[in-house]
Scaffold this motif. Sequence first.
Motif, PDB file in Angstrom:
ATOM      1  N   LYS A 107       0.826  -1.218   0.000  1.00 11.13           N
ATOM      2  CA  LYS A 107       0.000   0.000   0.000  1.00 11.13           C
ATOM      3  C   LYS A 107       0.853   1.257   0.000  1.00 11.13           C
ATOM      4  N   THR A 110       1.501   2.165  -3.551  1.00 13.02           N
ATOM      5  CA  THR A 110       0.348   2.637  -4.332  1.00 13.02           C
ATOM      6  C   THR A 110       0.097   4.124  -4.112  1.00 13.02           C
ATOM      7  N   PRO A 117      -2.091  -1.533  -7.477  1.00  9.40           N
ATOM      8  CA  PRO A 117      -1.861  -2.722  -6.647  1.00  9.40           C
ATOM      9  C   PRO A 117      -0.994  -3.784  -7.321  1.00  9.40           C
TER      10      PRO A 117
END
Length: 214
Positions: A107, A110, A117
């Motif tokens: 994460k 991202t 992802p």
Amino acid sequence: MISFLRGTVAHVGLSSAVIDLNGAGMSVNATPQTLSSLRVGDEGKLFTSLIVREDSLTLFGFASDDEREVFDVLLSVSGVGPRLALAVLAVHEPEAIRVAAHSGDGKAFTKVPGIGPKVAGRIVLELAGKLVPHGTAGASVPSVSAESVWKPQVIAAMTSLGWSEKDAAASIDKSLADSPDLAANGNVAEILRATLRWLGQDGARAGNRVGARG
């Protein structure tokens, strides 16, 4: 290889700077943070990485040798080029990148524009063991979670087929409830097929229940 440049700062732009080396101007691409530390007319020093292509030679500059090292390691990830690697360093400090890669925190990647992802999962998968946070030598550090590596990639594949991230994640968990070995193996293609088979079987079971009530 050009390891660093030291000279008078001749120009600072939005994405690059020019360092005057005894009358020769060297253009260097860098992050906004690095560029903000340079002042036209002052002496500047940048650690550099030279990217060689068939039709170009491009210099990328960094405020520290640690930044350059992280940049070079990011380039080892398939699909990550110098521009994207520089974008990662524009969003995260080198140590934060080391921690995210070592702990499997997809994460964190991202948050970088241009990284979804699927790419984030590939980054933590391919960087496992290559980037270690400073100060962890001899210490017990949590290893990369296998699920944090393959799950974002499977979710990305399912969202491309029309499922929401929430439904995709729930379906993956339910489909693998009785297949711990498959989850531990982390084969993205096999897990995706298993999830899609489970969804098909669940749909068939739902249809049978409706038929029985009718």
